[in-house]
Design an enzyme around this catalytic site. Structure first.
Site, PDB file in Angstrom:
ATOM      1  N   CYS A 136       0.840  -1.216   0.000  1.00  0.00           N
ATOM      2  CA  CYS A 136       0.000   0.000   0.000  1.00  0.00           C
ATOM      3  C   CYS A 136       0.864   1.250   0.000  1.00  0.00           C
ATOM      4  O   CYS A 136       1.416   1.630   1.034  1.00  0.00           O
ATOM      5  CB  CYS A 136      -0.917  -0.019   1.220  1.00  0.00           C
ATOM      6  SG  CYS A 136      -1.942   1.450   1.364  1.00  0.00           S
ATOM      7  N   CYS A 139      -0.344   4.155   2.177  1.00  0.00           N
ATOM      8  CA  CYS A 139      -0.050   3.968   3.606  1.00  0.00           C
ATOM      9  C   CYS A 139       1.427   4.210   3.912  1.00  0.00           C
ATOM     10  O   CYS A 139       1.763   4.789   4.941  1.00  0.00           O
ATOM     11  CB  CYS A 139      -0.389   2.549   4.049  1.00  0.00           C
ATOM     12  SG  CYS A 139      -1.930   1.903   3.402  1.00  0.00           S
ATOM     13  N   ASP A 140       2.302   3.727   3.054  1.00  0.00           N
ATOM     14  CA  ASP A 140       3.703   3.600   3.455  1.00  0.00           C
ATOM     15  C   ASP A 140       4.697   4.478   2.697  1.00  0.00           C
ATOM     16  O   ASP A 140       5.874   4.517   3.063  1.00  0.00           O
ATOM     17  CB  ASP A 140       4.141   2.130   3.314  1.00  0.00           C
ATOM     18  CG  ASP A 140       3.379   1.229   4.281  1.00  0.00           C
ATOM     19  OD1 ASP A 140       2.930   1.737   5.328  1.00  0.00           O
ATOM     20  OD2 ASP A 140       3.232   0.033   3.989  1.00  0.00           O
TER      21      ASP A 140
END
Ligand code: NAP
Length: 324
Positions: A136, A139-140
């Site tokens: 993701c 997200c990261d």
């Protein structure tokens, strides 16, 4: 065991959507049973820092966030069963839901079984998950400021993630197994014209490197045309080869699209079966965020509550009536 109690609501799935549906429906006195799965908590259980869930200015660990979701629903009387549903029958009401030989009955059901990111299925990938291997970018990506990363995949997700990653990473290498791309031409063009992005095709990732150090250091790739094997140094490996919705149990009973995602009526979480609702990543293949799944979970609970309340004879069949 046959539990003769006819519940108002069973929620299948224990991720952000299922737990939020549980919270809302428990607060509406529907006394939901959440069959949350043996590996409850969903995709956030394999995520470390969550920095984009509103309300946690300093971020929160994924498993901790899911624990809080669960506890909040429990506080209002939601009941949990940490096991996997093995069969459902939505052909008549009360709906029937099995966990092995145990049968549960309910007037309404919310399906919130989520989706899973496809993996490359490498042992080293599993070993380095959360230590450089991620599924993701939204997200990261921020953890890879000024670092070099690789993205695997040739679809719109891979292009979108590669472009997004250039906001942080110093270099992004897209690795794809074919010379043609499944992604829309406009996305491929956009990625091509970004000077931080380099394409390497047609290659497969054979190994995520660094398992012995506990941190990704790069990938070993094989060119499918020449069979040549080489290594690319990288701090991050973003696997973007698609998702699979967890819908095997439902596809013969609920409307779904070609990829298996459940289809709900526009502006609602209602499925084609009256009294069965669906929320979260099992429906949504576009946004796939914890916060959007949670939002849909609340919508499903409100839809179920309204549907139950509007149903004729609702009060008479409540809770403990035995099944005929
Ligand atoms: P996708 O379209 O299914 O693409 C998956 C990509 O991963 C394909 O290029 C595929 O290669 C590759 N792949 C699959 N399994 C692999 C494996 N084991 N090893 C190596 N490569 C593998 O998935 P997606 O990109 O996640 O997109 C899903 C849907 O969401 C699509 O409909 C897409 O258009 C949509 N979406 C839209 C946007 C947007 O419009 N902004 C953004 C993201 C997603 P092959 O091509 O060789 O099969």
């Amino acid at each position: 065991m046959n539990d003769n109690r006819i519940r108002e609501l069973i929620i299948i799935g224990g991720g952000p959507a299922g737990y939020t549906a549980a919270l809302y429906s428990a607060r509406a006195n529907l006394e939901p049973l959440v069959i949350e799965g043996f590996q409850w908590g969903g995709q956030l259980m394999i995520t470390s820092d969550v920095e984009n869930y509103p309300g946690f200015a300093e971020g929160i660990m994924g498993p901790q966030l899911m624990g809080e979701f669960r506890r909040q629903a429990e506080r209002f009387g939601a009941e949990f069963l940490a096991d996997d549903v093995t069969r459902v029958d939505f052909s008549e009401r009360p709906f029937r839901v099995w966990v092995g030989d145990d049968e549960y009955l309910a007037e309404s059901v919310i399906v919130a079984t989520g989706a899973t990111a496809r993996q490359l299925n490498l042992e080293s990938e599993r070993a380095l998950h959360g230590r450089g291997v991620t599924y993701c970018a939204v997200c990261d990506a921020a953890f890879y400021r000024d670092k070099e990363v690789v993205v695997v995949g040739g679809g719109d997700s891979a292009m979108e993630e590669a472009i997004f990653l250039t906001k942080f990473a110093s270099k992004v290498t897209v690795l794809h197994r074919r010379d043609e791309f499944r992604a829309s031409p406009i996305m491929v063009d956009r990625a091509h014209s970004n000077e931080k992005i380099e394409f390497v095709t047609p290659v497969v990732v054979e190994e995520a490197l660094g398992a012995e150090d506990g941190k990704l250091t790069g990938v070993r790739i094989r060119n499918l045309e020449t069979d040549e094997v080489s290594e690319i140094a990288a701090d991050g490996l973003f696997v973007a080869i698609g998702h699979d919705p967890t819908t095997k149990l439902f596809v013969d009973q609920l409307d779904h699209d070609e990829a298996g995602y459940l289809v709900t009526q526009p502006g609602s979480t209602a499925t084609n079966v009256e009294g069965v609702f669906a929320a979260g990543d099992v429906v949504d293949h576009v946004y796939r965020q914890a916060v959007t799944a949670a939002g849909m979970g609340s919508m499903a609970a409100l839809d179920a509550e309204r549907w139950l309340a509007a149903r004729e004879g609702h009060a008479a069949t409540a809770l403990t009536a035995p099944r005929s």
